[in-house]
Design an enzyme around this catalytic site. Structure first.
Site, short mmCIF file in Angstrom:
data_model
loop_
_atom_site.label_atom_id
_atom_site.label_comp_id
_atom_site.label_asym_id
_atom_site.label_seq_id
_atom_site.Cartn_x
_atom_site.Cartn_y
_atom_site.Cartn_z
N LYS A 46 0.83 -1.21 0.00
CA LYS A 46 0.00 0.00 0.00
C LYS A 46 0.87 1.27 0.00
O LYS A 46 0.60 2.20 -0.73
CB LYS A 46 -0.94 0.02 1.22
CG LYS A 46 -1.88 -1.18 1.27
CD LYS A 46 -2.96 -1.01 2.32
CE LYS A 46 -2.45 -1.01 3.76
NZ LYS A 46 -1.87 -2.31 4.20
N ARG B 2 -9.44 0.87 9.62
CA ARG B 2 -9.06 -0.53 9.80
C ARG B 2 -10.14 -1.32 10.54
O ARG B 2 -9.97 -2.51 10.76
CB ARG B 2 -7.76 -0.60 10.60
CG ARG B 2 -6.52 -0.84 9.75
CD ARG B 2 -5.37 -0.88 10.71
NE ARG B 2 -4.18 -1.53 10.28
CZ ARG B 2 -3.12 -0.92 9.77
NH1 ARG B 2 -3.16 0.35 9.49
NH2 ARG B 2 -2.03 -1.60 9.52
N ARG C 133 11.76 -7.76 5.59
CA ARG C 133 11.88 -6.31 5.46
C ARG C 133 12.87 -5.74 6.48
O ARG C 133 12.87 -6.13 7.63
CB ARG C 133 10.49 -5.71 5.69
CG ARG C 133 10.35 -4.32 5.19
CD ARG C 133 8.94 -4.03 4.83
NE ARG C 133 8.10 -3.83 6.01
CZ ARG C 133 6.91 -3.25 5.94
NH1 ARG C 133 6.42 -2.87 4.79
NH2 ARG C 133 6.21 -3.10 7.03
N ARG D 14 11.80 -3.83 11.93
CA ARG D 14 10.83 -3.13 12.77
C ARG D 14 10.23 -4.14 13.75
O ARG D 14 9.98 -5.29 13.36
CB ARG D 14 9.69 -2.61 11.89
CG ARG D 14 9.69 -1.13 11.68
CD ARG D 14 8.74 -0.71 10.58
NE ARG D 14 7.35 -1.14 10.80
CZ ARG D 14 6.35 -0.85 9.97
NH1 ARG D 14 6.58 -0.17 8.87
NH2 ARG D 14 5.13 -1.25 10.22
N ARG E 208 -0.62 -9.78 13.28
CA ARG E 208 -1.21 -8.65 12.53
C ARG E 208 -2.15 -9.17 11.45
O ARG E 208 -3.18 -8.55 11.17
CB ARG E 208 -0.11 -7.79 11.90
CG ARG E 208 0.66 -6.98 12.92
CD ARG E 208 1.86 -6.32 12.31
NE ARG E 208 1.51 -5.18 11.48
CZ ARG E 208 2.37 -4.55 10.70
NH1 ARG E 208 3.62 -4.94 10.64
NH2 ARG E 208 1.99 -3.51 9.98
P1 AMP Z 1 0.97 0.19 9.31
O1 AMP Z 1 2.28 0.82 9.04
O2 AMP Z 1 -0.16 0.86 8.55
O3 AMP Z 1 0.97 -1.29 9.09
O4 AMP Z 1 0.63 0.43 10.86
C1 AMP Z 1 1.49 -0.02 11.89
C2 AMP Z 1 0.71 -0.19 13.19
O5 AMP Z 1 0.11 1.06 13.57
C3 AMP Z 1 -0.45 -1.18 13.15
O6 AMP Z 1 -0.03 -2.50 13.33
C4 AMP Z 1 -1.31 -0.67 14.30
O7 AMP Z 1 -0.77 -1.02 15.55
C5 AMP Z 1 -1.17 0.82 14.18
N1 AMP Z 1 -2.22 1.39 13.31
C6 AMP Z 1 -2.06 1.95 12.07
N2 AMP Z 1 -3.24 2.37 11.57
C7 AMP Z 1 -4.18 2.07 12.50
C8 AMP Z 1 -5.59 2.24 12.58
N3 AMP Z 1 -6.30 2.79 11.57
N4 AMP Z 1 -6.22 1.80 13.69
C9 AMP Z 1 -5.55 1.26 14.70
N5 AMP Z 1 -4.23 1.05 14.70
C10 AMP Z 1 -3.53 1.45 13.61
#
Ligand code: AMP
Length: 224
Positions: A16, A91, A130, A163, A174
């Site tokens: 994404k 989400r 990654r 990370r 996740r």
């Molecule tokens: P991402 O980089 O988008 O995969 O986000 C990393 C982490 O941030 C996720 O695993 C969640 O812990 C948190 N996070 C990101 N976006 C959201 C969201 N819309 N709602 C809740 N937690 C989020």
């Protein structure tokens, strides 16, 4: 000019972020990435960051009320007047409802929900390999996009790390969270008639070409 209100959906590791980078260039849209906003907040140790860190490290979602306000503020801000590309939000169904309500207040609606589909096994392969530079933030992959020197960033030689939320057990968790909390949004947006599906196992360029063509068509239709 017609508005372009887009969201990106898909499992972690679907690409994404990569697509968002290209699409925001193509269509000149502000890119609002929840993951980036949260990681920045964590590194700056802001109140938001302190609230979010433990959830993120464990691969859990940050609570809806913590994240929704932050994102709605960005969507309602002056930069996003002509549209936005949201990545990582919503989400959950509650977040989608909060977004709809916020947009409705502004007399706006979602143009499209772009779903990038990738099977779980492929997500595991992509994410466990990654690595990211501690300094530049540049992302590598040990198999698909390795740095010139192992463990070092090509840009400045800084150290590459995994990370916390890219560790295999956390990625598996996740994915579980994605299937439980986020996949209901596919039906939600299908019912609204705005869902567009893309095969995320294709090369980044092919995925990009498909999405760009779809958005360009939508834009033409809006302008008719
Ligand atoms: P991402 O980089 O988008 O995969 O986000 C990393 C982490 O941030 C996720 O695993 C969640 O812990 C948190 N996070 C990101 N976006 C959201 C969201 N819309 N709602 C809740 N937690 C989020």
């Amino acid at each position: 000019m017609s508005q372009f209100n887009l969201i990106l959906l898909g499992p972690p590791g679907a690409g994404k972020g990569t697509q968002a980078e290209r699409l925001t260039d193509d269509f000149n849209l502000p890119y609002i990435a929840t993951g980036n906003i949260l990681r920045e907040a964590v590194s700056q140790e802001t109140t938001l960051g302190k609230q979010a860190k433990a959830f993120m490290d464990a691969g859990e979602l940050v609570p809806d009320d913590v994240i929704s306000g932050v994102i709605l503020e960005a969507v309602e801000g002056p930069d996003a007047r002509d549209g936005f590309l949201l990545d990582g939000f919503p989400r959950t169904v509650a977040q989608a409802e909060a977004l709809d309500a916020g947009l409705e207040q502004l007399d706006r609606r979602l143009t499209a929900a772009i779903l990038i589909e990738v099977p779980d096994e492929e997500v595991m392969r992509r994410m466990s390999g990654r690595r990211v530079s501690v300094k530049t933030g540049r992302v590598y992959h040990v198999e698909f996009d390795p740095p010139k020197h192992e463990g070092r960033c090509d840009v400045d030689g800084s150290r590459l790390v995994q990370r916390d939320d890219d560790h295999p057990e956390t990625v598996a968790h996740r994915l579980e969270v994605y299937h439980e909390k986020t996949t209901p949004l596919i039906g939600y947006y299908e019912d609204q008639g705005v869902l567009r599906r893309f095969d995320g196992t294709r090369s980044p360029t092919e995925v990009h070409d498909h999405i760009r063509a779809t958005i360009a068509t939508l834009r033409l239709e809006e302008e008719l």
